[in-house]
Design an enzyme around this catalytic site. Structure first.
Site, short mmCIF file in Angstrom:
data_model
loop_
_atom_site.label_atom_id
_atom_site.label_comp_id
_atom_site.label_asym_id
_atom_site.label_seq_id
_atom_site.Cartn_x
_atom_site.Cartn_y
_atom_site.Cartn_z
N ASP A 70 18.25 23.11 66.41
CA ASP A 70 18.41 22.82 67.84
C ASP A 70 17.61 23.84 68.63
O ASP A 70 17.91 25.04 68.60
CB ASP A 70 19.90 22.89 68.22
CG ASP A 70 20.16 22.40 69.63
OD1 ASP A 70 19.24 22.49 70.48
OD2 ASP A 70 21.28 21.92 69.89
N TYR A 162 16.20 17.41 85.15
CA TYR A 162 14.98 17.12 84.37
C TYR A 162 13.72 17.46 85.18
O TYR A 162 12.79 18.10 84.67
CB TYR A 162 14.98 15.63 83.99
CG TYR A 162 13.80 15.19 83.16
CD1 TYR A 162 13.67 15.57 81.82
CD2 TYR A 162 12.81 14.37 83.69
CE1 TYR A 162 12.59 15.15 81.06
CE2 TYR A 162 11.73 13.94 82.93
CZ TYR A 162 11.63 14.33 81.61
OH TYR A 162 10.56 13.92 80.86
N1 LIG Z 1 9.57 8.81 77.58
C1 LIG Z 1 9.06 9.11 78.77
O1 LIG Z 1 9.05 8.29 79.71
C2 LIG Z 1 8.43 10.46 78.98
C3 LIG Z 1 7.58 10.62 80.09
C4 LIG Z 1 6.99 11.85 80.32
C5 LIG Z 1 7.28 12.91 79.47
N2 LIG Z 1 8.11 12.73 78.41
C6 LIG Z 1 8.40 13.88 77.54
O2 LIG Z 1 7.91 13.61 76.25
C7 LIG Z 1 8.70 14.32 75.29
C8 LIG Z 1 9.11 13.37 74.17
O3 LIG Z 1 9.85 12.32 74.74
P1 LIG Z 1 10.13 10.93 74.00
O4 LIG Z 1 10.10 9.91 75.06
O5 LIG Z 1 9.30 10.80 72.78
O6 LIG Z 1 11.68 11.17 73.59
P2 LIG Z 1 12.54 10.66 72.34
O7 LIG Z 1 11.97 9.42 71.76
O8 LIG Z 1 13.96 10.66 72.81
O9 LIG Z 1 12.34 11.85 71.29
C9 LIG Z 1 12.82 13.15 71.60
C10 LIG Z 1 12.58 14.06 70.40
O10 LIG Z 1 13.05 15.40 70.73
C11 LIG Z 1 14.01 15.80 69.74
N3 LIG Z 1 14.99 16.68 70.39
C12 LIG Z 1 15.78 16.38 71.44
N4 LIG Z 1 16.58 17.42 71.73
C13 LIG Z 1 16.29 18.41 70.82
C14 LIG Z 1 16.78 19.71 70.60
N5 LIG Z 1 17.77 20.24 71.35
N6 LIG Z 1 16.25 20.46 69.61
C15 LIG Z 1 15.27 19.94 68.83
N7 LIG Z 1 14.74 18.71 69.00
C16 LIG Z 1 15.26 17.95 69.98
C17 LIG Z 1 14.60 14.49 69.23
O11 LIG Z 1 15.17 14.57 67.94
P3 LIG Z 1 16.74 14.92 67.71
O12 LIG Z 1 17.51 14.10 68.72
O13 LIG Z 1 17.01 14.58 66.29
O14 LIG Z 1 16.85 16.39 67.97
C18 LIG Z 1 13.33 13.62 69.17
O15 LIG Z 1 12.58 13.93 68.02
C19 LIG Z 1 9.88 14.93 76.07
O16 LIG Z 1 9.62 16.28 76.34
C20 LIG Z 1 9.88 14.13 77.36
O17 LIG Z 1 10.43 14.87 78.44
C21 LIG Z 1 8.68 11.52 78.13
#
Ligand SMILES: NC(=O)c1ccc[n+]([C@@H]2O[C@H](COP(=O)([O-])OP(=O)(O)OC[C@H]3O[C@@H](n4cnc5c(N)ncnc54)[C@H](OP(=O)(O)O)[C@@H]3O)[C@@H](O)[C@H]2O)c1
Length: 265
Positions: A70, A162
């Site tokens: 984590d 966020y």
């Molecule tokens: N989706 C969007 O619209 C969007 C837009 C702009 C930016 N982003 C950014 O892009 C990044 C990835 O987002 P995503 O959309 O791919 O999200 P996602 O599909 O929910 O994946 C999130 C990843 O982060 C891991 N994670 C979450 N909390 C964690 C913790 N406390 N420690 C270690 N790992 C952790 C999760 O695995 P576990 O849950 O197993 O830990 C998972 O591998 C994020 O930083 C997000 O803010 C996303």
């Protein structure tokens, strides 16, 4: 993309930690870097999902290790760097991608939510920098890349924790860029708008559960907030990350939510 500063060394010497690599954007980034020859440490909390992701990444022929922890834990980043050093070699790049996106009205946004969100989006990238910079300085090269968001550049309703954390992530990238670029270490914040991933689908489902719209309507409304008028795909974000990591352009903050993605500073 802006002029590059220097060619990166051969892929064979690239050891990269990708956080949040078990699914979504992080898994796409890991696959993109794997085909470019990086040795990878994938980090997330869920060990089973990480193992599945590692199998997909290893299918490219890349060397892959995993570590379940984590990243809100202050000691986690240093532990990840130590594991990478032991099994793959000293990290030459960190992709700080792990994230969660709490969404609620401000009256329900607690100090604990703010602390947790900052711990993951700002605390973990700072901890990785602290753990890696001494070695990167000695090597005269390195890259710290923050998967930020347009929520780090402008405000969105019902996302105060966020949006504040993503502004912090972008601010940290700007400060590290100013401090570390003279030492040969490049620091970037990559800023997509809404991306079609688990985070976005969960947010749409949460809106639907509150009876405000169907999940599909909520999803389409989010897509419409992007200046490009549609959702980004995880693959296009991953391609941008890989390009920046390899080309090392001169900027720091890269706005993807444009018809022509561009560095804004
Ligand atoms: N989706 C969007 O619209 C969007 C837009 C702009 C930016 N982003 C950014 O892009 C990044 C990835 O987002 P995503 O959309 O791919 O999200 P996602 O599909 O929910 O994946 C999130 C990843 O982060 C891991 N994670 C979450 N909390 C964690 C913790 N406390 N420690 C270690 N790992 C952790 C999760 O695995 P576990 O849950 O197993 O830990 C998972 O591998 C994020 O930083 C997000 O803010 C996303």
């Amino acid at each position: 993309m802006a002029a590059r500063r220097m060619a990166t060394p051969s892929s064979a010497s690239n050891v990269t930690i990708v956080t949040g690599a078990s699914r979504g954007i992080g898994l796409c980034i890991a696959k993109e870097l794997a085909v470019r020859g990086h040795r990878l440490l994938l980090v997330a909390r869920d060990a089973a999902r990480l193992a599945t992701a590692a199998g997909e990444v290893a299918a490219t022929g890349a060397r892959v290790e995993t570590l379940a922890l984590d990243l809100r834990d202050e000691a986690a980043a240093a532990a990840a760097v130590a594991v990478a050093e032991r099994h793959l070699g000293p990290p030459t790049a960190i992709v700080n991608n792990a994230g969660t996106a709490p969404s609620d009205k401000v009256e329900n946004t607690t100090p604990a939510m703010l602390r947790e969100t900052f711990a993951l989006h700002v605390g973990a990238p700072l901890a990785f920098a602290r753990a890696c910079v001494p070695h990167m300085k000695a090597a005269g090269r390195g890259c710290l890349l923050h998967l930020a968001s347009t929520a780090g550049l402008r405000g969105y309703a019902f996302t105060s924790a966020y949006t504040a954390a993503k502004h912090g992530m972008v601010g940290l990238a700007r400060a590290l860029h100013a401090e570390l670029r003279p030492a040969g270490i490049d620091v970037y914040a990559i800023c997509p708008g809404f991306v079609d991933s688990d985070i976005t689908r969960a947010a749409a489902a949460a809106i639907a559960a509150r009876g405000k719209a169907t999940a599909e309507q909520a999803f389409q409304r989010m897509a419409a907030q992007n200046r490009i008028g549609r959702m980004h795909t995880p693959a296009e974000v991953a391609a941008a990350v890989a390009e920046v990591l390899h080309d090392r352009p001169a900027g720091c903050v890269y706005d993807l939510d444009r018809d022509e993605p561009a560095f804004v500073d």
